[in-house]
Design an enzyme around this catalytic site. Structure first.
Site, PDB file in Angstrom:
ATOM      1  N   TYR A  22       0.788  -1.229   0.000  1.00 21.51           N
ATOM      2  CA  TYR A  22       0.000   0.000   0.000  1.00 21.51           C
ATOM      3  C   TYR A  22       0.825   1.285   0.000  1.00 21.51           C
ATOM      4  O   TYR A  22       0.266   2.380  -0.003  1.00 21.51           O
ATOM      5  CB  TYR A  22      -0.956  -0.005   1.203  1.00 21.51           C
ATOM      6  CG  TYR A  22      -1.928  -1.171   1.144  1.00 21.51           C
ATOM      7  CD1 TYR A  22      -2.818  -1.286   0.081  1.00 21.51           C
ATOM      8  CD2 TYR A  22      -1.934  -2.156   2.119  1.00 21.51           C
ATOM      9  CE1 TYR A  22      -3.698  -2.355   0.005  1.00 21.51           C
ATOM     10  CE2 TYR A  22      -2.820  -3.228   2.054  1.00 21.51           C
ATOM     11  CZ  TYR A  22      -3.692  -3.325   0.998  1.00 21.51           C
ATOM     12  OH  TYR A  22      -4.566  -4.381   0.915  1.00 21.51           O
ATOM     13  N   HIS A  99      -8.529   2.237  -6.029  1.00 24.12           N
ATOM     14  CA  HIS A  99      -7.764   1.286  -5.215  1.00 24.12           C
ATOM     15  C   HIS A  99      -6.294   1.614  -5.351  1.00 24.12           C
ATOM     16  O   HIS A  99      -5.810   1.865  -6.467  1.00 24.12           O
ATOM     17  CB  HIS A  99      -8.011  -0.159  -5.664  1.00 24.12           C
ATOM     18  CG  HIS A  99      -9.409  -0.586  -5.450  1.00 24.12           C
ATOM     19  ND1 HIS A  99      -9.902  -0.861  -4.202  1.00 24.12           N
ATOM     20  CD2 HIS A  99     -10.443  -0.722  -6.308  1.00 24.12           C
ATOM     21  CE1 HIS A  99     -11.184  -1.170  -4.301  1.00 24.12           C
ATOM     22  NE2 HIS A  99     -11.536  -1.083  -5.574  1.00 24.12           N
TER      23      HIS A  99
HETATM   24  O1  CA2 Z   1      -5.826  -1.428  -2.932  1.00 25.19           O
HETATM   25  C1  CA2 Z   1      -6.739  -0.894  -2.288  1.00 25.19           C
HETATM   26  O2  CA2 Z   1      -6.876   0.329  -2.176  1.00 25.19           O
HETATM   27  C2  CA2 Z   1      -7.729  -1.787  -1.531  1.00 25.19           C
HETATM   28  O3  CA2 Z   1      -9.004  -1.146  -1.554  1.00 25.19           O
HETATM   29  C3  CA2 Z   1      -7.215  -1.892  -0.116  1.00 25.19           C
HETATM   30  C4  CA2 Z   1      -8.043  -2.825   0.749  1.00 25.19           C
HETATM   31  C5  CA2 Z   1      -8.213  -4.181   0.080  1.00 25.19           C
HETATM   32  O4  CA2 Z   1      -9.083  -4.993   0.844  1.00 25.19           O
HETATM   33  C6  CA2 Z   1      -8.757  -4.041  -1.321  1.00 25.19           C
HETATM   34  O5  CA2 Z   1      -8.809  -5.328  -1.894  1.00 25.19           O
HETATM   35  C7  CA2 Z   1      -7.871  -3.147  -2.165  1.00 25.19           C
HETATM   36  C8  CA2 Z   1      -7.356  -3.047   2.107  1.00 25.19           C
HETATM   37  C9  CA2 Z   1      -7.068  -1.793   2.858  1.00 25.19           C
HETATM   38  C10 CA2 Z   1      -6.161  -2.139   3.992  1.00 25.19           C
HETATM   39  O6  CA2 Z   1      -5.359  -1.028   4.231  1.00 25.19           O
HETATM   40  C11 CA2 Z   1      -4.223  -1.220   4.955  1.00 25.19           C
HETATM   41  C12 CA2 Z   1      -3.354  -0.166   4.980  1.00 25.19           C
HETATM   42  C13 CA2 Z   1      -2.184  -0.288   5.675  1.00 25.19           C
HETATM   43  C14 CA2 Z   1      -1.890  -1.446   6.346  1.00 25.19           C
HETATM   44  C15 CA2 Z   1      -2.773  -2.493   6.326  1.00 25.19           C
HETATM   45  C16 CA2 Z   1      -3.949  -2.373   5.637  1.00 25.19           C
END
Ligand code: CA2
Length: 146
Positions: A22, A99
């Site tokens: 991310y 995303h």
């Molecule tokens: O890629 C993206 O922006 C997502 O929406 C992020 C989601 C995931 O479930 C989607 O499939 C794709 C997850 C967000 C989790 O965010 C975090 C950020 C930092 C550390 C851990 C999780």
């Protein structure tokens, strides 16, 4: 012109965990960049993050009288939430989904996106820049409809 930017569950953790997926930017840094681009475009940007599906639905409903369009990263709810999809369809505001990663290149359960069909389009895989592209394209569509 007013745009609501909505961030879904766990995006408040950005910058602190899983930077290999991310990136290293915090949500506050991403929000500042979106607000700055909005100012260049003459658009007032408000943003909110919630870990709760109901709060995101409430924010979408509230946007009906408070915004002209929505940029949304529904995060994990993208793959499960009929309620967020229904809320976007109910308010009928133009929306763009974002995303940070490219869910299509990840686990199969991320290949289903229930929200995308309620949006003008989806920007995925370009990290925080995706929010800026989403905002720009939303503004293009809003201005074309004026
Ligand atoms: O890629 C993206 O922006 C997502 O929406 C992020 C989601 C995931 O479930 C989607 O499939 C794709 C997850 C967000 C989790 O965010 C975090 C950020 C930092 C550390 C851990 C999780």
């Amino acid at each position: 012109m007013r745009v609501l930017v909505l961030h879904g569950p766990n995006l408040n953790l950005l910058g602190s965990r899983q930077p290999e997926i991310y990136g290293e930017a915090t949500l506050a840094e991403i929000d500042s960049a979106i607000v700055a681009r909005g100012a260049e475009l003459g658009v007032e940007v408000r943003s909110a993050q919630s870990n709760s599906e109901g709060a995101l639905v409430d924010a979408i409903q509230g946007a009906r009288d408070a915004a002209d369009g929505i940029v949304i990263n529904p995060a994990g709810y993208s793959h499960t939430s009929v309620a967020i999809r229904d809320a976007l369809l109910a308010v009928a505001l133009p929306a763009v989904e974002v995303h940070l990663s490219n869910p299509s290149a990840r686990e199969e359960f991320r290949h289903v996106d229930l929200v995308a069909g309620a949006c003008l389009g989806v920007v995925a895989g370009f990290g925080p820049n995706g929010y800026l592209v989403a905002l720009e394209q939303l503004v293009v569509r809003l201005r074309a409809a004026d």
